[in-house]
Scaffold this motif. Structure first.
Motif, PDB file in Angstrom:
ATOM      1  N   GLN A   8      14.326   1.545  -7.679  1.00  0.00           N
ATOM      2  CA  GLN A   8      13.214   1.525  -8.625  1.00  0.00           C
ATOM      3  C   GLN A   8      12.782   0.094  -8.971  1.00  0.00           C
ATOM      4  OE1 GLN A   8      13.030   0.698 -12.110  1.00  0.00           O
ATOM      5  NE2 GLN A   8      10.874   1.357 -12.167  1.00  0.00           N
ATOM      6  N   PRO A   9      13.732  -0.840  -9.196  1.00  0.00           N
ATOM      7  CA  PRO A   9      13.308  -2.228  -9.452  1.00  0.00           C
ATOM      8  C   PRO A   9      12.527  -2.839  -8.292  1.00  0.00           C
ATOM      9  CG  PRO A   9      15.565  -1.901 -10.176  1.00  0.00           C
ATOM     10  CD  PRO A   9      15.186  -0.666  -9.423  1.00  0.00           C
ATOM     11  N   ALA A  10      12.913  -2.479  -7.047  1.00  0.00           N
ATOM     12  CA  ALA A  10      12.204  -3.022  -5.893  1.00  0.00           C
ATOM     13  C   ALA A  10      10.769  -2.524  -5.855  1.00  0.00           C
ATOM     14  CB  ALA A  10      12.937  -2.642  -4.608  1.00  0.00           C
ATOM     15  N   ILE A  11      10.570  -1.224  -6.148  1.00  0.00           N
ATOM     16  CA  ILE A  11       9.214  -0.673  -6.206  1.00  0.00           C
ATOM     17  C   ILE A  11       8.410  -1.355  -7.304  1.00  0.00           C
ATOM     18  CG2 ILE A  11       7.952   1.373  -6.997  1.00  0.00           C
ATOM     19  CD1 ILE A  11       8.409   1.607  -4.145  1.00  0.00           C
ATOM     20  N   SER A  12       9.029  -1.576  -8.446  1.00  0.00           N
ATOM     21  CA  SER A  12       8.337  -2.239  -9.560  1.00  0.00           C
ATOM     22  C   SER A  12       7.890  -3.636  -9.160  1.00  0.00           C
ATOM     23  CB  SER A  12       9.253  -2.303 -10.783  1.00  0.00           C
ATOM     24  OG  SER A  12       9.527  -1.006 -11.268  1.00  0.00           O
ATOM     25  N   ARG A  13       8.751  -4.348  -8.422  1.00  0.00           N
ATOM     26  CA  ARG A  13       8.385  -5.702  -7.979  1.00  0.00           C
ATOM     27  C   ARG A  13       7.227  -5.654  -6.989  1.00  0.00           C
ATOM     28  NH1 ARG A  13      14.038  -6.435  -8.006  1.00  0.00           N
ATOM     29  NH2 ARG A  13      14.152  -6.002  -5.758  1.00  0.00           N
ATOM     30  N   ILE A  14       7.265  -4.680  -6.079  1.00  0.00           N
ATOM     31  CA  ILE A  14       6.188  -4.559  -5.092  1.00  0.00           C
ATOM     32  C   ILE A  14       4.850  -4.303  -5.776  1.00  0.00           C
ATOM     33  CG2 ILE A  14       5.268  -3.054  -3.275  1.00  0.00           C
ATOM     34  CD1 ILE A  14       8.135  -2.747  -2.238  1.00  0.00           C
ATOM     35  N   VAL A  15       4.838  -3.357  -6.730  1.00  0.00           N
ATOM     36  CA  VAL A  15       3.587  -3.034  -7.428  1.00  0.00           C
ATOM     37  C   VAL A  15       3.138  -4.191  -8.301  1.00  0.00           C
ATOM     38  CG1 VAL A  15       2.535  -1.499  -9.120  1.00  0.00           C
ATOM     39  CG2 VAL A  15       4.011  -0.551  -7.355  1.00  0.00           C
ATOM     40  N   MET A  40       0.826  -1.198   0.000  1.00  0.00           N
ATOM     41  CA  MET A  40       0.000   0.000   0.000  1.00  0.00           C
ATOM     42  C   MET A  40       0.868   1.259   0.000  1.00  0.00           C
ATOM     43  SD  MET A  40      -3.420  -0.653   2.288  1.00  0.00           S
ATOM     44  CE  MET A  40      -2.598  -1.092   3.822  1.00  0.00           C
ATOM     45  N   GLN A  41       1.966   1.235   0.773  1.00  0.00           N
ATOM     46  CA  GLN A  41       2.859   2.387   0.805  1.00  0.00           C
ATOM     47  C   GLN A  41       3.489   2.640  -0.565  1.00  0.00           C
ATOM     48  OE1 GLN A  41       5.396   0.979   3.973  1.00  0.00           O
ATOM     49  NE2 GLN A  41       4.438   2.326   5.492  1.00  0.00           N
ATOM     50  N   GLY A  42       3.912   1.560  -1.234  1.00  0.00           N
ATOM     51  CA  GLY A  42       4.504   1.710  -2.559  1.00  0.00           C
ATOM     52  C   GLY A  42       3.514   2.252  -3.568  1.00  0.00           C
ATOM     53  N   PHE A  43       2.296   1.703  -3.549  1.00  0.00           N
ATOM     54  CA  PHE A  43       1.248   2.173  -4.462  1.00  0.00           C
ATOM     55  C   PHE A  43       0.918   3.643  -4.204  1.00  0.00           C
ATOM     56  CE2 PHE A  43      -3.439   2.813  -4.786  1.00  0.00           C
ATOM     57  CZ  PHE A  43      -3.513   2.893  -6.163  1.00  0.00           C
ATOM     58  N   ALA A  44       0.726   4.007  -2.921  1.00  0.00           N
ATOM     59  CA  ALA A  44       0.363   5.386  -2.580  1.00  0.00           C
ATOM     60  C   ALA A  44       1.471   6.359  -2.960  1.00  0.00           C
ATOM     61  CB  ALA A  44       0.065   5.497  -1.088  1.00  0.00           C
ATOM     62  N   GLU A  45       2.715   5.971  -2.774  1.00  0.00           N
ATOM     63  CA  GLU A  45       3.829   6.866  -3.074  1.00  0.00           C
ATOM     64  C   GLU A  45       3.947   7.097  -4.575  1.00  0.00           C
ATOM     65  OE1 GLU A  45       5.858   9.578  -1.726  1.00  0.00           O
ATOM     66  OE2 GLU A  45       5.401   8.085  -0.174  1.00  0.00           O
ATOM     67  N   ILE A  46       3.666   6.074  -5.379  1.00  0.00           N
ATOM     68  CA  ILE A  46       3.680   6.261  -6.836  1.00  0.00           C
ATOM     69  C   ILE A  46       2.547   7.199  -7.253  1.00  0.00           C
ATOM     70  CG2 ILE A  46       3.330   5.127  -9.067  1.00  0.00           C
ATOM     71  CD1 ILE A  46       4.749   2.693  -7.962  1.00  0.00           C
ATOM     72  N   MET A  47       1.371   7.042  -6.636  1.00  0.00           N
ATOM     73  CA  MET A  47       0.248   7.911  -6.962  1.00  0.00           C
ATOM     74  C   MET A  47       0.568   9.360  -6.599  1.00  0.00           C
ATOM     75  SD  MET A  47      -2.127   6.152  -8.408  1.00  0.00           S
ATOM     76  CE  MET A  47      -3.518   7.262  -8.289  1.00  0.00           C
ATOM     77  N   ARG A  48       1.289   9.577  -5.494  1.00  0.00           N
ATOM     78  CA  ARG A  48       1.621  10.942  -5.080  1.00  0.00           C
ATOM     79  C   ARG A  48       2.670  11.566  -5.989  1.00  0.00           C
ATOM     80  NH1 ARG A  48       2.738   8.582   0.636  1.00  0.00           N
ATOM     81  NH2 ARG A  48       0.642   8.313   1.486  1.00  0.00           N
ATOM     82  N   SER A  49       3.700  10.783  -6.308  1.00  0.00           N
ATOM     83  CA  SER A  49       4.844  11.338  -7.036  1.00  0.00           C
ATOM     84  C   SER A  49       4.750  11.156  -8.541  1.00  0.00           C
ATOM     85  CB  SER A  49       6.137  10.680  -6.546  1.00  0.00           C
ATOM     86  OG  SER A  49       6.154   9.297  -6.861  1.00  0.00           O
ATOM     87  N   GLY A  50       3.949  10.169  -8.982  1.00  0.00           N
ATOM     88  CA  GLY A  50       3.826   9.897 -10.411  1.00  0.00           C
ATOM     89  C   GLY A  50       5.026   9.195 -11.007  1.00  0.00           C
ATOM     90  N   SER A  51       5.911   8.679 -10.154  1.00  0.00           N
ATOM     91  CA  SER A  51       7.145   8.072 -10.652  1.00  0.00           C
ATOM     92  C   SER A  51       7.581   6.945  -9.737  1.00  0.00           C
ATOM     93  CB  SER A  51       8.248   9.131 -10.738  1.00  0.00           C
ATOM     94  OG  SER A  51       9.526   8.540 -10.796  1.00  0.00           O
ATOM     95  N   GLY A  52       7.942   5.805 -10.335  1.00  0.00           N
ATOM     96  CA  GLY A  52       8.470   4.701  -9.554  1.00  0.00           C
ATOM     97  C   GLY A  52       9.802   5.043  -8.924  1.00  0.00           C
TER      98      GLY A  52
END
Length: 306
Positions: A35-42, A12-24
């Motif tokens: 960035q790869p870790a965020i991509s894996r989480i999403v 949820m934190q990863g998803f919300a942070e991408i929605m706020r910033s618009g960037s992985g």
């Protein structure tokens, strides 16, 4: 149909942070991840819930319709978790407590500092959080007690909310001190005909009220800039970009040697209420804050046009 697996807090934190910033990449930086870790989480989150949250467009993450629908609820869930963590810290550290307040950006910038200062003087050691959200999200956060209170322009419009009007102000025209219309004691739509205008809140209730007034007077606004905060509108007006019709209460912090105010007619009234949940009785800390707010507006100098 298989039941979706439970969503982890990290997802949820990863998803919300991408929605706020618009960037992985930016989301990963905020969470201390690559960035790869965020991509894996999403990617794992999408697999768990069974639908896509983002379109992949040349490396960019563009929210899907489903992603947009989920975003506000995830923000509310994270806010609840943050409140639990804050309460744990307060208990562990014997702190006074926390008060979470929601206010429109211009209200938070122009009015809240004085209120918070007065409140902190009455309750030393209290932790104060000020946030700005959409009207719909604000209503939900107050009704569900994710936040303690909010300042909202009336009408509040929700049966789960308790609203007490705390201050009323009028609209004024903010314009440079050397503007030709500065000689007028009151500025009307007819005087603003063909004048460059700075539109505030285009498309929202306030913007529609302004549009209706000009339409009733048979005047077409000459809008050169649109913005969504009083601070931005006043800054643009001070630079000579045009005249802004703004709430005098929110604009008074930005008036000075370069920017003056003149009353706007016909009168356009702004009623601001302190809003709390109607489901439960406010806490003792909230009672003190409400008293502080009432005292502040009763004793503050009138913000009339200068």
């Amino acid at each position: 149909m298989n039941r979706p697996r439970q969503i982890s807090l990290r997802a949820m934190q990863g998803f919300a942070e991408i929605m706020r910033s618009g960037s992985g990449t930016a989301a990963g930086r905020a969470l201390g991840l690559s960035q790869p870790a965020i991509s894996r989480i999403v990617g794992q989150l999408e697999q768990d819930i069974g639908f896509e949250l983002f379109y992949r467009d040349k490396g960019r993450l563009v929210p899907t319709k489903e992603g947009l629908l989920l975003a506000d609820e995830v923000e509310l869930a994270l806010a609840s978790v943050a409140r639990v963590h804050a309460l744990i810290d307060d208990i562990a550290n014997h702190a006074t407590g926390e008060l979470r307040i929601i206010a429109p950006p211009s209200f938070a910038e122009g009015v809240m500092p004085g209120i918070i200062s007065a409140f902190a003087a009455r309750v030393p050691g209290v932790r104060i959080a000020v946030d700005s959200r959409s009207i719909a999200t604000t209503r939900t956060m107050i009704a569900t007690r994710v936040a303690d209170c909010a300042f909202m322009r009336m009408p509040a419009g929700h049966e789960d909310l308790r609203a007490r009007v705390v201050v009323t102000s009028q609209s004024i025209c903010a314009l440079p001190v050397d503007h030709p219309l500065a000689q007028h004691e009151v500025i009307t739509p007819l005087l603003l005909k063909h004048m460059p205008m700075i539109a505030l809140g285009a498309g929202n209730a306030y913007g529609r009220q302004i549009d209706d007034i000009f339409r009733d007077h048979g005047v077409q606004q000459h809008v050169v800039v649109e913005c969504h905060t009083t601070s931005a509108a006043c800054a643009l007006a001070a630079q000579g970009m045009g005249i802004a019709i703004v709430n005098e209460l929110l604009a008074k912090a930005y008036l000075g040697p370069r920017l003056i105010a003149r009353p706007f007619a016909p009168a356009l009234t702004h009623d601001y209420a302190l809003v709390t949940s109607a489901r439960t009785r406010p806490s003792s800390l909230m009672d003190i804050f409400e008293e502080t707010v009432i005292d502040y507006f009763q004793t503050s100098p009138d913000p009339g046009p200068r």
